[in-house]
Structures are given as C-alpha cells and as structure tokens.
Write a protein that holds these residues in place. Structure first.
Motif, PDB file in Angstrom:
ATOM      1  N   TRP A 265       0.825  -1.208   0.000  1.00 50.58           N
ATOM      2  CA  TRP A 265       0.000   0.000   0.000  1.00 50.58           C
ATOM      3  C   TRP A 265       0.862   1.262   0.000  1.00 50.58           C
ATOM      4  N   GLU A 266       2.165   1.130   0.310  1.00 52.12           N
ATOM      5  CA  GLU A 266       3.077   2.264   0.349  1.00 52.12           C
ATOM      6  C   GLU A 266       3.664   2.613  -1.021  1.00 52.12           C
ATOM      7  N   LEU A 267       3.518   1.740  -2.009  1.00 53.24           N
ATOM      8  CA  LEU A 267       4.292   1.884  -3.237  1.00 53.24           C
ATOM      9  C   LEU A 267       4.021   3.190  -3.983  1.00 53.24           C
ATOM     10  N   ASP A 268       2.761   3.552  -4.129  1.00 56.59           N
ATOM     11  CA  ASP A 268       2.468   4.791  -4.852  1.00 56.59           C
ATOM     12  C   ASP A 268       3.003   6.002  -4.097  1.00 56.59           C
ATOM     13  N   ARG A 269       2.908   5.970  -2.769  1.00 52.79           N
ATOM     14  CA  ARG A 269       3.451   7.078  -1.984  1.00 52.79           C
ATOM     15  C   ARG A 269       4.969   7.132  -2.120  1.00 52.79           C
ATOM     16  N   MET A 270       5.601   5.960  -2.162  1.00 50.19           N
ATOM     17  CA  MET A 270       7.050   5.918  -2.339  1.00 50.19           C
ATOM     18  C   MET A 270       7.454   6.547  -3.665  1.00 50.19           C
ATOM     19  N   VAL A 271       6.772   6.137  -4.727  1.00 52.58           N
ATOM     20  CA  VAL A 271       7.098   6.663  -6.061  1.00 52.58           C
ATOM     21  C   VAL A 271       6.931   8.183  -6.088  1.00 52.58           C
ATOM     22  N   ALA A 272       5.888   8.675  -5.436  1.00 49.40           N
ATOM     23  CA  ALA A 272       5.586  10.108  -5.467  1.00 49.40           C
ATOM     24  C   ALA A 272       6.491  10.931  -4.551  1.00 49.40           C
ATOM     25  N   GLU A 273       6.877  10.363  -3.397  1.00 53.15           N
ATOM     26  CA  GLU A 273       7.534  11.167  -2.367  1.00 53.15           C
ATOM     27  C   GLU A 273       9.019  10.908  -2.184  1.00 53.15           C
ATOM     28  N   ALA A 274       9.458   9.674  -2.362  1.00 52.51           N
ATOM     29  CA  ALA A 274      10.838   9.329  -2.026  1.00 52.51           C
ATOM     30  C   ALA A 274      11.821  10.015  -2.975  1.00 52.51           C
ATOM     31  N   LYS A 275      12.768  10.738  -2.421  1.00 51.75           N
ATOM     32  CA  LYS A 275      13.780  11.435  -3.209  1.00 51.75           C
ATOM     33  C   LYS A 275      15.101  10.670  -3.187  1.00 51.75           C
ATOM     34  N   PHE A 276      15.028   9.362  -3.110  1.00 55.84           N
ATOM     35  CA  PHE A 276      16.234   8.540  -3.012  1.00 55.84           C
ATOM     36  C   PHE A 276      15.984   7.210  -3.701  1.00 55.84           C
ATOM     37  N   ASP A 277      17.047   6.463  -3.927  1.00 56.13           N
ATOM     38  CA  ASP A 277      16.931   5.132  -4.528  1.00 56.13           C
ATOM     39  C   ASP A 277      16.537   4.141  -3.443  1.00 56.13           C
ATOM     40  N   TRP A 278      15.562   3.311  -3.727  1.00 56.78           N
ATOM     41  CA  TRP A 278      15.071   2.382  -2.714  1.00 56.78           C
ATOM     42  C   TRP A 278      14.745   1.032  -3.348  1.00 56.78           C
ATOM     43  N   GLY A 279      14.672   0.017  -2.490  1.00 46.92           N
ATOM     44  CA  GLY A 279      14.310  -1.315  -2.940  1.00 46.92           C
ATOM     45  C   GLY A 279      13.507  -2.031  -1.871  1.00 46.92           C
ATOM     46  N   VAL A 280      13.051  -3.232  -2.187  1.00 52.19           N
ATOM     47  CA  VAL A 280      12.277  -4.058  -1.260  1.00 52.19           C
ATOM     48  C   VAL A 280      12.836  -5.473  -1.294  1.00 52.19           C
ATOM     49  N   THR A 281      12.935  -6.085  -0.132  1.00 52.83           N
ATOM     50  CA  THR A 281      13.382  -7.469  -0.037  1.00 52.83           C
ATOM     51  C   THR A 281      12.477  -8.242   0.906  1.00 52.83           C
ATOM     52  N   LEU A 282      12.530  -9.560   0.850  1.00 54.83           N
ATOM     53  CA  LEU A 282      11.716 -10.396   1.726  1.00 54.83           C
ATOM     54  C   LEU A 282      12.056 -10.131   3.188  1.00 54.83           C
ATOM     55  N   LEU A 283      11.096 -10.366   4.076  1.00 58.17           N
ATOM     56  CA  LEU A 283      11.348 -10.203   5.505  1.00 58.17           C
ATOM     57  C   LEU A 283      12.532 -11.066   5.925  1.00 58.17           C
ATOM     58  N   PRO A 284      13.476 -10.502   6.662  1.00 54.93           N
ATOM     59  CA  PRO A 284      14.588 -11.317   7.161  1.00 54.93           C
ATOM     60  C   PRO A 284      14.094 -12.466   8.036  1.00 54.93           C
ATOM     61  N   VAL A 285      14.817 -13.566   7.997  1.00 50.87           N
ATOM     62  CA  VAL A 285      14.473 -14.765   8.764  1.00 50.87           C
ATOM     63  C   VAL A 285      15.410 -14.887   9.967  1.00 50.87           C
ATOM     64  N   PRO A 286      15.050 -15.701  10.963  1.00 51.21           N
ATOM     65  CA  PRO A 286      15.911 -15.822  12.148  1.00 51.21           C
ATOM     66  C   PRO A 286      17.342 -16.229  11.797  1.00 51.21           C
ATOM     67  N   GLU A 287      17.471 -17.135  10.850  1.00 49.02           N
ATOM     68  CA  GLU A 287      18.792 -17.586  10.392  1.00 49.02           C
ATOM     69  C   GLU A 287      18.619 -18.162   8.985  1.00 49.02           C
ATOM     70  N   GLN A 288      19.712 -18.258   8.268  1.00 49.46           N
ATOM     71  CA  GLN A 288      19.628 -18.772   6.902  1.00 49.46           C
ATOM     72  C   GLN A 288      18.961 -20.153   6.884  1.00 49.46           C
TER      73      GLN A 288
END
Length: 410
Positions: A265-288
């Motif tokens: 739900w944040e993606l459109d706001r990110m595109v419109a507002e973020a003045k920096f390079d950004w990415g998304v990754t899966l939630l970190p897990v307790p250990e590999q």
C-alpha cells in the motif's frame, strides 16, 4: 503482462459471463452487498459492471464503516436483516463462520467452473476456512516486506544489492545506518497496541517456529527480544510503540529511517515522495534456511447463511472472481491468486517491489483463523507493549500472553 494477455483475459471474462446468468424472470432477483469499498475501489465498480449484463439479478450496494462491520453485520444477521453478500476483514471471517452466520460454500465451489481453490495463495484461502469447510472466497490480499534506502546503504559502506536476509544482519545494518546527528533511525516499523502490532510481530514468531497457540515458545521470545534490542539501542524511534504502519513508514519516505517494514500500500506514496533510490526485499528470517512467513491482510467475500437467494448470490461472487485480473490494474490491489500475473506499471522500482511482495505472499499466513481472534490478538499486543516498555522480560510477557490465549482456546 502485455496487451495481448489482457485481451485474452478480457475475452475469457466475456466468455464466462453466461455462466453467471440465470433465466430472466418477470422481476429481477435483488442481491445486496455490503463492503467498505469507496467509489474508486472494487465492489461498487464490479457491481455497476455486473448490473449492465442484465442477468436477471440486480445487485444493490451499501458502503459500511470498518469499525461497524462486525457489530452491525452480526446484529443484521440475528434480526434477519443481513445482506446477501459481505466483504469482511480476513481475521474476522472465522467469527461469522463459527456461528453459522456464513453459508457453507464448499459444494458450490467444488462444482464451479470459475472459482478454483488451487488458484489461490494458501494464506488467503486458509482464512476462508472453518472446520474443514469453505465459507468464503478471498477478495484481495496484501503482506509486508522490508523496504530499504539504497543511497543510505552506499553512504554507510553497505552493499545496496545485498539487503539484510537474517535478523542478525538486520540489527547489524540498523546499527550502521542509525545516525542521530542526521536524525536518521536504522529501522522503522509499527509495534502499536492494536491489530497493526500483531500484524507486524506474528510473522517474526512464526518464522522462529512459534504460533499464536504457543506464543511463548523460545523462537517467539527471541523475536520479541530482537525488537527490544532495536528499541533499547534506539535503532528505531521510541514512538514505534504508538505509531501506525502508515505513519511509521512515512519516516522512511521522508529519509529519516534507512529501512522500513511495511506493505505494498506504500508503493504509490514511495514513487511520489521518495527522493532517493530504494528497494524491497523479503522479511529477514531468524537464520539462513529458516521457515519464511509474513503477515496477510485484506478482505474476503462471504454469503450470509440466511440469504433467500444462495444460488444467485454465488453467481454474483463468480462474476467478481472472473474480474480478479482487474484487481491490480484497475484498483491497485493485489489479487489473492497465484495464476494472475501483476502487470508492469512502467515504474522500475515499483515493478521490482511488486515481484518481491508477490513472492512474499507465498509465505503469508492468516491471523488465526479463530472466532475469538480479537482476544488472542489483544494478548499478543499487551505482551509486546509490556516487553518493549521494560515492564516485563520478553519471556514473562509472552508467558502471560500464552496463559490468556490458553483461556480463550479452552
């Protein structure tokens, strides 16, 4: 997904329209639908399109408010005034199903040429189930993942193409990225004492081998201790305890946090507002190699058990399902289905992020399902607050939550 594929999907939708029709009667059957959807969201638009088909079924729509869904719908059901169809938040589905308020759709779905349970992500589908039977159809879905500021990663000597994959890596990165002089926190998320706090914490417990049924298991304690470390070391803002997901992620969008746990739900706001390079990754897990999990939001369709027109109501739901390919294209919502590709938007960062969220949905789990979910969730919320404010250790807080939940389950 290209134009040609959309044309094929459109043709399929038209080809299946006849399956929603019943022989015309002297007077149309009227089916009522309740939903939270506003005029730019799916329900009123799908209904308007359906009514143009002149199937012998007329659908009437009423928009309801989020806080009133459970009380008003249950009151309407008990007095025989319920609508035929309703859209309910997925953790509330079991409450209605367990009280026989929703129609068992198992046989209808088994015979349907339109609704195919194999096409749905496991989490959304599970949220419609109760006692081994299907009491609804997923409407849309969402989940959470880790946003990160690639420019800040570079500035602090971190590889912007290698975001944190484990809890240890997440905390280490947050330490390096936190910069009080620049008013930058390493991470932002919501631990608010409402459903949003549970929504964000439960996946951490699940990834560590716990669940709401054993919320005081060792893995859940480790998860809450990790959150506690983040707060105690001021790697996240103190108002993490009181801010919503939307507000906390605003910290990231404005450049005052280097990472954020939030949803699509944040993606459109990110595109419109973020003045920096950004990415998304899966939630970190307790250990590999650990089990993945994620939160799961959004609504399900259901038919009330006391409807006078079950077959016609199901015809309407079949039409809604046939339009799931429009869920993202027309309304910006993620379909709850594995078999529908998300079309490219032309925004490279947004398109890359959407691929991550769709991948994350494979691991998303429902809250519950359980008819007393609000009580279960409140116990978890209280534990989070007690631990993060220093009133109890994480073990003590989750032991207390487990006792409260056991009393509910018993």
């Amino acid at each position: 997904m290209g134009i040609r594929k959309y044309a094929m999907l459109g043709a399929l939708a038209l080809a299946t329209v006849s399956s929603f029709c019943i022989p015309a009667q002297a007077e149309d059957v009227t089916i009522t639908v309740w939903s939270l959807d506003r005029d730019i969201q799916p329900a009123p638009n799908l209904i308007a399109d359906y009514n143009k088909l002149n199937t012998g079924i007329k659908v009437e729509y009423r928009q309801i408010q989020f806080d009133d869904v459970v009380s008003e719908a249950m009151r309407a059901f008990s007095t025989g005034q319920a609508p035929d169809i309703i859209a309910v938040d997925n953790p509330e589905h079991a409450l209605f199903a367990s009280r026989n308020a929703f129609l068992d759709l198992t046989d209808m779905i088994a015979k349907s040429e339109v609704v195919k349970t194999a096409n749905y992500f496991p989490g959304p589908l599970a949220s419609t189930m109760w006692d081994g039977k299907n009491y609804g159809i997923p409407k849309a879905t969402n989940t959470i993942a880790l946003y990160y500021n690639k420019d800040m990663f570079k500035a602090k000597g971190l590889d912007p193409e290698k975001p944190p994959q484990t809890w240890t890596e997440l905390v280490d990165a947050a330490r390096k990225l936190t910069d009080p002089a620049a008013n930058v926190y390493g991470l932002t998320f919501s631990a608010k004492a409402n459903e949003e706090g549970t929504f964000q914490f439960l996946p951490w417990a699940q990834m560590a081998g716990a669940s709401y049924e054993n919320i005081n298991a060792e893995g859940a304690v480790k998860a809450l201790d990790t959150w506690k470390t983040i707060l105690e070391e001021k790697l996240a803002s103190p108002d993490t305890l009181t801010r919503s997901q939307w507000d906390s992620t605003g910290t990231f969008n404005s450049g005052n946090a280097a990472m954020a746990i939030s949803g699509p739900w944040e993606l459109d706001r990110m595109v419109a507002e973020a003045k920096f390079d950004w990415g998304v990754t899966l939630l970190p897990v307790p250990e590999q190699g650990a089990e993945r999990s994620s939160a799961m939001g959004d609504f399900n369709w259901a038919i009330f058990a006391n409807t006078d027109h079950p077959e016609e109501a199901f015809k309407v739901l079949e039409y809604f399902v046939s339009q799931d390919n429009r869920m993202f294209k027309d309304f910006g919502q993620l379909p709850a289905r594995l078999d529908i590709a998300i079309p490219e938007t032309g925004e490279p960062k947004k398109d890359a992020a959407l691929k991550v969220f769709v991948e994350q949905l494979k691991y998303a789990k429902p809250r519950g399902p359980h008819p007393e979910w609000p009580k279960i969730s409140k116990a978890i919320q209280d534990a989070i607050q007690a631990s993060l404010t220093g009133q109890m250790t994480s073990q003590e807080a989750l032991d207390q939550a487990a006792a409260k939940i056991k009393a509910v389950l018993d």
